[in-house]
Write a protein that holds these residues in place. Structure first.
Motif, PDB file in Angstrom:
ATOM      1  N   ILE A 104       1.033  -1.189  -0.031  1.00 16.88           N
ATOM      2  CA  ILE A 104       0.099  -0.010   0.027  1.00 16.88           C
ATOM      3  C   ILE A 104       0.739   1.409  -0.043  1.00 16.88           C
TER       4      ILE A 104
ATOM      5  N   ASP B 118       1.115   5.963  -0.984  1.00 19.76           N
ATOM      6  CA  ASP B 118       0.213   7.152  -1.016  1.00 19.76           C
ATOM      7  C   ASP B 118       1.009   7.970  -1.853  1.00 19.76           C
TER       8      ASP B 118
ATOM      9  N   THR C  54      -0.573  10.840  -3.257  1.00 21.24           N
ATOM     10  CA  THR C  54      -1.425  12.020  -3.343  1.00 21.24           C
ATOM     11  C   THR C  54      -0.764  13.219  -3.440  1.00 21.24           C
TER      12      THR C  54
ATOM     13  N   LEU D 271      -2.199  -1.545  -3.630  1.00 19.15           N
ATOM     14  CA  LEU D 271      -2.842  -0.457  -3.451  1.00 19.15           C
ATOM     15  C   LEU D 271      -2.478   0.765  -3.331  1.00 19.15           C
ATOM     16  N   ALA D 272      -3.250   1.830  -4.344  1.00 21.53           N
ATOM     17  CA  ALA D 272      -2.370   2.985  -4.365  1.00 21.53           C
ATOM     18  C   ALA D 272      -3.403   4.271  -4.170  1.00 21.53           C
ATOM     19  N   TRP D 273      -3.048   5.125  -3.122  1.00 23.71           N
ATOM     20  CA  TRP D 273      -3.927   6.373  -2.922  1.00 23.71           C
ATOM     21  C   TRP D 273      -3.379   7.299  -3.845  1.00 23.71           C
ATOM     22  N   SER D 274      -4.213   7.938  -4.636  1.00 20.62           N
ATOM     23  CA  SER D 274      -3.758   8.863  -5.633  1.00 20.62           C
ATOM     24  C   SER D 274      -5.066  10.025  -5.833  1.00 20.62           C
TER      25      SER D 274
ATOM     26  N   CYS E 189     -13.406   6.253  -4.116  1.00 18.88           N
ATOM     27  CA  CYS E 189     -13.263   7.532  -4.763  1.00 18.88           C
ATOM     28  C   CYS E 189     -14.150   8.588  -3.691  1.00 18.88           C
TER      29      CYS E 189
ATOM     30  N   TYR F  86      -9.521  12.160  -3.172  1.00 18.98           N
ATOM     31  CA  TYR F  86      -8.650  10.936  -3.240  1.00 18.98           C
ATOM     32  C   TYR F  86      -9.413   9.640  -3.960  1.00 18.98           C
ATOM     33  N   CYS F  87      -8.696   8.908  -4.411  1.00 18.90           N
ATOM     34  CA  CYS F  87      -8.913   7.535  -4.877  1.00 18.90           C
ATOM     35  C   CYS F  87      -7.962   6.728  -4.548  1.00 18.90           C
ATOM     36  N   LEU F  88      -8.774   5.304  -4.429  1.00 17.20           N
ATOM     37  CA  LEU F  88      -7.859   4.156  -4.201  1.00 17.20           C
ATOM     38  C   LEU F  88      -8.022   3.455  -5.148  1.00 17.20           C
TER      39      LEU F  88
ATOM     40  N   GLU G  26      -6.660  -0.250  -7.344  1.00 19.49           N
ATOM     41  CA  GLU G  26      -5.966  -1.622  -6.969  1.00 19.49           C
ATOM     42  C   GLU G  26      -5.289  -1.943  -8.367  1.00 19.49           C
TER      43      GLU G  26
END
Length: 269
Positions: A61, A63, A65, A95-98, A133, A167-169, A171
């Motif tokens: 995982i 981040d 952002t 999993l990436a937060w962006s 999202c 934000y969006c998560l 996969e």
């Protein structure tokens, strides 16, 4: 475990880059003990798409952002493409937060105006899915794309007071059995060269692959593909183009374009 919560991979943390040696440190320090998927587990005769098993011992995982590290997401996906650092264990769930505008680069479909090398390379080696999202998206292009995804897939809405920012998560489930890519270096090169002009027809940009490439490849690629715009070429068709390029007797030394060390590739280890 609790000992790993909010643990920085480096001390002090590196804010502006994502490095393979940084991602490998938890493994070297024995903080984690992931399991390599065996060759038998990874073998599959199904392509288009096939499935890689999910590695149940490692969840990655991150981040992305902030503006400073947004571009590092592409670097992480390149590590998956070449199966290095965390991704060498195969089948890794990432999993990436962006930000919603960054997600545009990875969830675009064939023929859309945002389709570029980012989305294509990500989808060749992983199954990409929007998990969550922000409920409100200010960017019109991102909102239209995400609304279209919500029509056919369940996406968790992040409502205030979760955050006032957007934000969006997303996969990226590593899946190297998705396509039968026999020549990954040739595939990488063809995709990046042809996408130098995503709005042009394939036949008009084949020359970017080397002197004489257009003459040779135009006899190996179907006319249906030759007259397509590059952004409309499917993933499988790009794989087919790379196969034809590999068979070209007079193709340039791709190591020069990819900055590969030929001696390194001749090593047995």
């Amino acid at each position: 475990t609790g000992e790993l919560v909010n643990l920085h991979v480096t001390d002090p943390p590196i804010a502006n880059t994502l490095k393979a040696n940084t991602l490998s440190k938890p493994l070297k320090m024995n903080w984690l003990e992931p399991r390599f998927l065996t060759a038998e587990e990874l073998q599959t005769k199904e392509y288009g798409p096939g499935k890689s098993p999910i590695n149940e011992t490692l969840l990655f995982i991150a981040d992305f952002t902030s503006t400073a590290n947004a571009g590092s997401l592409r670097t992480a996906l390149y590590y998956n493409e070449v199966t290095t650092c965390m991704f060498r264990y195969s089948g890794v769930k990432f999993l990436a937060w962006s930000k919603p505008t960054e997600v545009l680069k990875y969830l675009t479909g064939v023929g859309t105006m945002h389709r570029r090398t980012n989305s294509l390379m990500a989808s060749l080696y992983s199954d990409v899915r929007l998990i969550a999202c922000s409920e409100t998206i200010s960017n019109d292009k991102a909102r239209r794309m995400i609304d279209g995804i919500k029509e056919t897939n369940h996406v968790v809405s992040l409502k205030e007071p979760f955050s006032k920012d957007e934000y969006c998560l997303i996969e990226f489930q590593s899946n190297h059995n998705k396509y039968k890519i026999n020549y990954p270096d040739e595939s990488h090169l063809c995709i990046h060269k042809l996408f130098s002009a995503p709005g042009a027809m394939v036949k008009d940009v084949l020359h970017t692959l080397g002197p004489g490439a257009a003459d040779y490849l135009s006899t190996k690629i179907s006319n249906e593909v030759l007259v397509k715009k590059v952004s409309h070429v499917t993933n499988q068709e790009f794989v087919d183009i790379s196969e034809a390029f590999w068979g070209w007797p007079f193709k340039p030394d791709i190591n020069l374009d990819l900055f590969n060390d030929q001696e390194h590739f001749n090593e047995e280890d």
